[in-house]
Design a protein around this motif. Sequence first.
Motif, PDB file in Angstrom:
ATOM      1  N   LEU A   1     -26.247  44.457 -45.060  1.00 13.17           N
ATOM      2  CA  LEU A   1     -25.091  45.108 -44.452  1.00 13.17           C
ATOM      3  C   LEU A   1     -23.889  45.073 -45.381  1.00 13.17           C
ATOM      4  O   LEU A   1     -23.122  46.046 -45.470  1.00 13.17           O
ATOM      5  N   ALA A   2     -23.699  43.967 -46.085  1.00 10.93           N
ATOM      6  CA  ALA A   2     -22.579  43.854 -47.012  1.00 10.93           C
ATOM      7  C   ALA A   2     -22.719  44.843 -48.168  1.00 10.93           C
ATOM      8  O   ALA A   2     -21.736  45.477 -48.582  1.00 10.93           O
TER       9      ALA A   2
ATOM     10  N   LEU B   1      -8.577  43.588 -48.223  1.00  9.11           N
ATOM     11  CA  LEU B   1      -9.239  43.742 -46.927  1.00  9.11           C
ATOM     12  C   LEU B   1     -10.612  43.089 -47.042  1.00  9.11           C
ATOM     13  O   LEU B   1     -11.372  43.400 -47.958  1.00  9.11           O
ATOM     14  N   ARG B   2     -10.898  42.165 -46.132  1.00 12.45           N
ATOM     15  CA  ARG B   2     -12.175  41.450 -46.175  1.00 12.45           C
ATOM     16  C   ARG B   2     -13.036  41.862 -44.993  1.00 12.45           C
ATOM     17  O   ARG B   2     -12.638  41.740 -43.833  1.00 12.45           O
ATOM     18  N   ILE B   3     -14.222  42.352 -45.291  1.00 14.32           N
ATOM     19  CA  ILE B   3     -15.222  42.732 -44.295  1.00 14.32           C
ATOM     20  C   ILE B   3     -16.399  41.788 -44.465  1.00 14.32           C
ATOM     21  O   ILE B   3     -16.962  41.695 -45.558  1.00 14.32           O
ATOM     22  N   SER B   4     -16.757  41.069 -43.406  1.00 16.33           N
ATOM     23  CA  SER B   4     -17.828  40.073 -43.528  1.00 16.33           C
ATOM     24  C   SER B   4     -18.823  40.228 -42.378  1.00 16.33           C
ATOM     25  O   SER B   4     -18.677  39.615 -41.326  1.00 16.33           O
TER      26      SER B   4
ATOM     27  N   LEU C   1     -18.548  36.469 -54.128  1.00  7.97           N
ATOM     28  CA  LEU C   1     -19.145  35.681 -55.205  1.00  7.97           C
ATOM     29  C   LEU C   1     -19.943  34.491 -54.671  1.00  7.97           C
ATOM     30  O   LEU C   1     -19.488  33.778 -53.782  1.00  7.97           O
ATOM     31  N   VAL C   2     -21.132  34.272 -55.235  1.00  6.18           N
ATOM     32  CA  VAL C   2     -21.930  33.075 -54.961  1.00  6.18           C
ATOM     33  C   VAL C   2     -22.005  32.283 -56.264  1.00  6.18           C
ATOM     34  O   VAL C   2     -22.561  32.759 -57.257  1.00  6.18           O
ATOM     35  N   GLN C   3     -21.441  31.090 -56.274  1.00  5.77           N
ATOM     36  CA  GLN C   3     -21.406  30.288 -57.496  1.00  5.77           C
ATOM     37  C   GLN C   3     -22.709  29.486 -57.673  1.00  5.77           C
ATOM     38  O   GLN C   3     -23.386  29.166 -56.696  1.00  5.77           O
ATOM     39  N   PRO C   4     -23.060  29.144 -58.911  1.00  8.34           N
ATOM     40  CA  PRO C   4     -24.366  28.521 -59.205  1.00  8.34           C
ATOM     41  C   PRO C   4     -24.384  27.027 -58.895  1.00  8.34           C
ATOM     42  O   PRO C   4     -24.443  26.180 -59.798  1.00  8.34           O
ATOM     43  N   VAL C   5     -24.378  26.686 -57.614  1.00  4.70           N
ATOM     44  CA  VAL C   5     -24.261  25.274 -57.236  1.00  4.70           C
ATOM     45  C   VAL C   5     -25.478  24.450 -57.655  1.00  4.70           C
ATOM     46  O   VAL C   5     -25.345  23.269 -57.989  1.00  4.70           O
ATOM     47  N   GLU C   6     -26.660  25.048 -57.644  1.00  9.35           N
ATOM     48  CA  GLU C   6     -27.846  24.281 -58.035  1.00  9.35           C
ATOM     49  C   GLU C   6     -27.831  23.980 -59.527  1.00  9.35           C
ATOM     50  O   GLU C   6     -28.169  22.859 -59.942  1.00  9.35           O
ATOM     51  N   GLY C   7     -27.446  24.952 -60.340  1.00 12.59           N
ATOM     52  CA  GLY C   7     -27.375  24.715 -61.773  1.00 12.59           C
ATOM     53  C   GLY C   7     -26.357  23.644 -62.121  1.00 12.59           C
ATOM     54  O   GLY C   7     -26.616  22.757 -62.946  1.00 12.59           O
TER      55      GLY C   7
ATOM     56  N   PRO D   1     -23.051  37.745 -60.487  1.00 11.85           N
ATOM     57  CA  PRO D   1     -24.476  38.075 -60.553  1.00 11.85           C
ATOM     58  C   PRO D   1     -25.161  38.016 -59.196  1.00 11.85           C
ATOM     59  O   PRO D   1     -26.222  38.616 -59.023  1.00 11.85           O
ATOM     60  N   GLU D   2     -24.584  37.289 -58.250  1.00 16.32           N
ATOM     61  CA  GLU D   2     -25.132  37.197 -56.896  1.00 16.32           C
ATOM     62  C   GLU D   2     -23.986  37.364 -55.916  1.00 16.32           C
ATOM     63  O   GLU D   2     -22.984  36.649 -55.994  1.00 16.32           O
ATOM     64  N   LEU D   3     -24.141  38.320 -54.994  1.00 17.94           N
ATOM     65  CA  LEU D   3     -23.107  38.584 -54.006  1.00 17.94           C
ATOM     66  C   LEU D   3     -23.650  38.323 -52.607  1.00 17.94           C
ATOM     67  O   LEU D   3     -24.833  38.538 -52.333  1.00 17.94           O
ATOM     68  N   CYS D   4     -22.770  37.869 -51.726  1.00 13.57           N
ATOM     69  CA  CYS D   4     -23.196  37.496 -50.373  1.00 13.57           C
ATOM     70  C   CYS D   4     -22.615  38.461 -49.344  1.00 13.57           C
ATOM     71  O   CYS D   4     -22.306  39.613 -49.649  1.00 13.57           O
TER      72      CYS D   4
END
Length: 402
Positions: free
Chosen positions: A302-303, A373-376, A171-177, A323-326
Amino acid sequence: MTVAAASDVARWRAETPGCERLVHLNNAGAALGPRAVRDAIDAHLDLEERLGGYEAADAQAAPIQQAYAGVARLLGARARNIALVQNSTVAFAQAISAFDFGPGDVLLTSRADYASNQIMYLSLARRRGVEIVRAPDAPEGGVDAEEVRRLVSRRRPALVALTWVPTNSGLVQPVEGVGRICQEAGVPYLVDACQVVGQMPVDVRRIGCDYLAATARKFLRGPRGIGFLYVSDTRLEAGAHPLLVDMHGATWVEADAFDLTPDARRFETWEFAHALVLGLGAAATYALDVGLANARDRARELAAYARTRLAMVPGVRVLDRGPELCAIVTAAVAGRDAKEIKLALRQRGINTSSPEREDAVIDMDEKQASSALRISPHYYNTKEEIDIAIEALKEIVTLRVR
């Protein structure tokens, strides 16, 4: 979206010695560092051996200052706005300690904030009577900026604190908003960018934050044991400083008086591992040379590929939403503890991670997952490495079923 040339990927991998023996997909934990980072650290340790610790720091004053400048460039800031500390959690805590919270003060945050931050908030509630308010999520995932606007208007928080990218999902949170809302209302704003710096472009002016905390060891590919805090000019000019400032952050001028250091170094403490400072500087230079947009686009590609491959494995449920994934991918495996799978993959030379429920209680409970399981992946990884990891995962799951 930018597309990395094969020659660039080959160079990044050649400059990363760990790639020769590992499939390292744990960049959200601690990335493999490029050789330049190790060289910078080793060179300073050698200098300390020859000259002495204090003397080596004096001799390297210019490169140390360049490290501050490199970190500042990553954030769209100036060197005077950067404080170097032990890690991102310390940076975050130093920023929080600059506020004189009292009973009834409201701290507004999100449901997805990092576990250490959530525990700090709860400690403030327990010891200082602070009210913790978590803004609701949007239906698609991540904090709802309009709910933040409503709560800021109605509750007038003493601080808004937000984790940009949680540790347990993509998850990418809306920090600018959220930043625009805080600026309009004149409410202080603290951002945890621990999983962001080095993974994607950061511009503190666009975010509109007063403080931003991050670390070296993750997507920035720097050493463990060092992090940093951005402090805005507005906060510096207002005289903000941590609760327990020391003789590095201030000068004792009279028996009952001190003067603050004029820049963000007032948030530091006196003792430094200068070898790590220079390693951080080398990591910042390397990231800037790669290009943060390049890093973002390749890592996210890649993600996305990893999510597609994981979704095809029987018994595996991809957990990421928003809505936005990293470049952080998380999945639950039916009937299996993720730590067990992580260790089985590690035995095969594949590094991943395994966040537990206590790392993100609210989010994990909502997803009905006790571990993940986290793949980064990062820009120096390859699709072939993703394939190796997924095939190994399939074998591990199949072996257990049999």
